[in-house]
Design a protein around this motif. Sequence first.
Motif, PDB file in Angstrom:
ATOM      1  N   GLN A 330       0.844  -1.209   0.000  1.00  0.00           N
ATOM      2  CA  GLN A 330       0.000   0.000   0.000  1.00  0.00           C
ATOM      3  C   GLN A 330       0.879   1.259   0.000  1.00  0.00           C
ATOM      4  O   GLN A 330       0.594   2.227  -0.701  1.00  0.00           O
ATOM      5  N   ILE A 331       1.961   1.216   0.800  1.00  0.00           N
ATOM      6  CA  ILE A 331       2.857   2.376   0.846  1.00  0.00           C
ATOM      7  C   ILE A 331       3.520   2.596  -0.514  1.00  0.00           C
ATOM      8  O   ILE A 331       3.619   3.725  -1.012  1.00  0.00           O
ATOM      9  N   SER A 332       3.972   1.511  -1.152  1.00  0.00           N
ATOM     10  CA  SER A 332       4.651   1.656  -2.447  1.00  0.00           C
ATOM     11  C   SER A 332       3.708   2.165  -3.530  1.00  0.00           C
ATOM     12  O   SER A 332       4.130   2.858  -4.449  1.00  0.00           O
ATOM     13  N   SER A 333       2.397   1.833  -3.402  1.00  0.00           N
ATOM     14  CA  SER A 333       1.426   2.247  -4.421  1.00  0.00           C
ATOM     15  C   SER A 333       0.936   3.676  -4.214  1.00  0.00           C
ATOM     16  O   SER A 333       0.827   4.445  -5.176  1.00  0.00           O
ATOM     17  N   PHE A 334       0.650   4.056  -2.953  1.00  0.00           N
ATOM     18  CA  PHE A 334       0.012   5.354  -2.697  1.00  0.00           C
ATOM     19  C   PHE A 334       0.965   6.395  -2.093  1.00  0.00           C
ATOM     20  O   PHE A 334       0.626   7.568  -2.025  1.00  0.00           O
ATOM     21  N   HIS A 335       2.131   5.947  -1.624  1.00  0.00           N
ATOM     22  CA  HIS A 335       3.131   6.883  -1.096  1.00  0.00           C
ATOM     23  C   HIS A 335       4.504   6.485  -1.648  1.00  0.00           C
ATOM     24  O   HIS A 335       5.410   6.120  -0.894  1.00  0.00           O
ATOM     25  N   PRO A 336       4.681   6.557  -2.970  1.00  0.00           N
ATOM     26  CA  PRO A 336       5.927   6.059  -3.592  1.00  0.00           C
ATOM     27  C   PRO A 336       7.177   6.789  -3.125  1.00  0.00           C
ATOM     28  O   PRO A 336       8.242   6.172  -3.035  1.00  0.00           O
ATOM     29  N   GLU A 337       7.051   8.105  -2.834  1.00  0.00           N
ATOM     30  CA  GLU A 337       8.240   8.846  -2.391  1.00  0.00           C
ATOM     31  C   GLU A 337       8.716   8.342  -1.037  1.00  0.00           C
ATOM     32  O   GLU A 337       9.916   8.218  -0.792  1.00  0.00           O
ATOM     33  N   LEU A 338       7.759   8.063  -0.141  1.00  0.00           N
ATOM     34  CA  LEU A 338       8.114   7.520   1.174  1.00  0.00           C
ATOM     35  C   LEU A 338       8.714   6.123   1.023  1.00  0.00           C
ATOM     36  O   LEU A 338       9.700   5.781   1.681  1.00  0.00           O
ATOM     37  N   TRP A 339       8.121   5.313   0.123  1.00  0.00           N
ATOM     38  CA  TRP A 339       8.591   3.937  -0.087  1.00  0.00           C
ATOM     39  C   TRP A 339      10.043   3.913  -0.577  1.00  0.00           C
ATOM     40  O   TRP A 339      10.833   3.048  -0.191  1.00  0.00           O
TER      41      TRP A 339
END
Length: 368
Positions: A330-339
Amino acid sequence: MRKIYLLILLILPMMLTGCWDQRLLVNRTLVNGVSFDVTKDGKITAAVRALNIQSKGGGLFEIQDELVEAKRPTVVGLGLDLDSKIPGELDASKAHVVILGEELAKKGIHPFIEFFYRNRESYLSSKIVIGKGTGKEILSVEKEKSPIAFAILQLLEGAESDTVIPKKSTFTVWNNILDPGKDMVLPYLERAERDKVEVAGVALFNGDKYTGKTLSKDKSGLLLSLMNQLAKNNRMAIILGSTSNGRSISFSTRDLRRNLEVHVNKSEEITCKIDLKMEIEIITYPQDFKNEINVKKLNQDLSDEFTREAKEITNTLVKANCDAFGIGRQISSFHPELWKKVNWDEEYKNVQIEPVVKVNIIKTGNVF
């Protein structure tokens, strides 16, 4: 003209290839179960249960089930060693079960799954399981009638149908290993008696490595519900209240709806909220039969108890560093910069998981 057509029809069958690649059953030794373990000096041991089929004529066959072992520094070449110890052509296309020992699984299972995934003659639907102790300890159980690999296969299929363990094959495990945003849980077996094998729960993984942590079969059903998995049944039995004076109840989940939301605040702190709604049918609820079941109160008591157990399960997952819910995905899909800038193995330990379970009784059986 008619003679030319007739001549072609006579010559054409002679040019066809026929069954040039046929493989007779009597010439092969079928492998129906495989185990891998690591020795104290770091070498890899493999054991197979092989069915040697001999024709007795008249359509009758004699089947011998034997255990064969081999040892090498790595998994490469083990197949050749095993083949040299077995009469006939070794055939792993019917290897229904692959059992990996605990200590070997802690070092990583990728080379062993790759061994089966890459080989075009392997069986991609083989069940992948973790064995308590060593895999050979389970594969060497002797059954009087049915080969042990068939008995283990039936055991796994029954537990899958009851949503006690997830359905895991060579194909699905390989895909899980390649997914950096989600970890897997695998069936966990143990040898209960001299001639018995039973499902002990599920083994928790981080990547392709077994974490050494497990969930018992009493809790694995709720974990799979939190993972939005429901097979044919999900039967559970719990005690509400203290063990000595509590109310025991067993039920079957008929339907469930799960909502998973991942939130990231301005400080980049990650929270995962899981709302699970279960519709259940009571199977047994021993109590004073003169009193009608207070469904509303029982719903609340079950909801409170399962919310408490769900928090214990999520705490165990975080401590084991097992992202079974796919929060990283979910993080990689909706928060790619954080991922991109976090080390997920380190960051996952800081995730706050907040599960809430709501139970709704839709059937109370024939008594009330």
